[in-house]
Scaffold this motif. Structure first.
Motif: not given
Length: 191
Positions: A95-121
């Motif tokens: 966040v600091t090095s890139a200068g992101y202004l948005f919240p960067y969240l951690y999905d530890e359980t991966q449940a949110v990624a599954k809910a979105y059917s996320a596959a890649c980064t």
């Protein structure tokens, strides 16, 4: 590095809910953006060459839309045990090095990624004011090594249409990048 395309979740899908911590431990949810005309959810991480490639462009994109009526969150769902470069501490550094202004969240359980059917980064999902999916796909056509400038052209066109109250083109190109690093035994069934 396995190249993985986004699943192209059906347009019109309602934004799945979540409550995830940001890099400072603050819990963030879509409700925090209820008054925004759009919600942009980006599954990303710290180490993927495809995310690293668009990192500066993504930070610029967020700055360009900061004064507009848009909620933006980044979500890291990678298995940090096997990929420590994506740990919450390293996310804070990103966040600091890139200068992101948005919240960067951690999905530890991966449940949110599954809910979105996320596959890649990166895997990008844009929802309108009613939290219906209007765009999913690539940031732009730039990839590591293809010499196409990183502009965010595709996502900008979609978001500009939403903000102008216009329909987003249904002609959308899947994002491509590194697969989400699933925890052993937690792999989704949508592949």
């Amino acid at each position: 590095m396995a190249l993985t395309p986004s699943t192209m979740l059906p347009l019109g899908t309602t934004a799945p809910d979540f409550k995830l911590p940001d890099t400072n431990g603050k819990i963030v949810s879509p409700a925090d953006f209820k008054d925004k005309a759009a919600l942009l959810v980006i599954f990303m991480c710290n180490h993927c060459p495809y995310v690293v490639h668009i990192r500066d462009g993504l930070a610029k994109f967020a700055r360009d839309y900061a004064a507009k009526n848009v909620g933006i969150v980044g979500i890291n769902a990678n298995d940090v045990k096997n990929y420590p470069a994506d740990s919450p501490a390293r996310m804070k550094d990103a966040v600091t090095s890139a200068g992101y202004l948005f919240p960067y969240l951690y999905d530890e359980t991966q449940a949110v990624a599954k809910a979105y059917s996320a596959a890649c980064t990166p895997d990008i999902f844009l929802f309108d004011k009613n939290r219906k999916l209007v765009y999913r796909g690539q940031f732009d056509a730039s990839r590591p090594g293809n010499d196409i400038p990183v502009t965010g052209k595709d996502l900008r066109a979609a978001l500009d249409a939403v903000l102008a109250g216009q329909a987003v083109s249904e002609k959308q190109t899947a994002s491509i990048g590194c697969n989400i690093k699933w925890k052993t035994g937690n792999e989704p069934d949508y592949f």
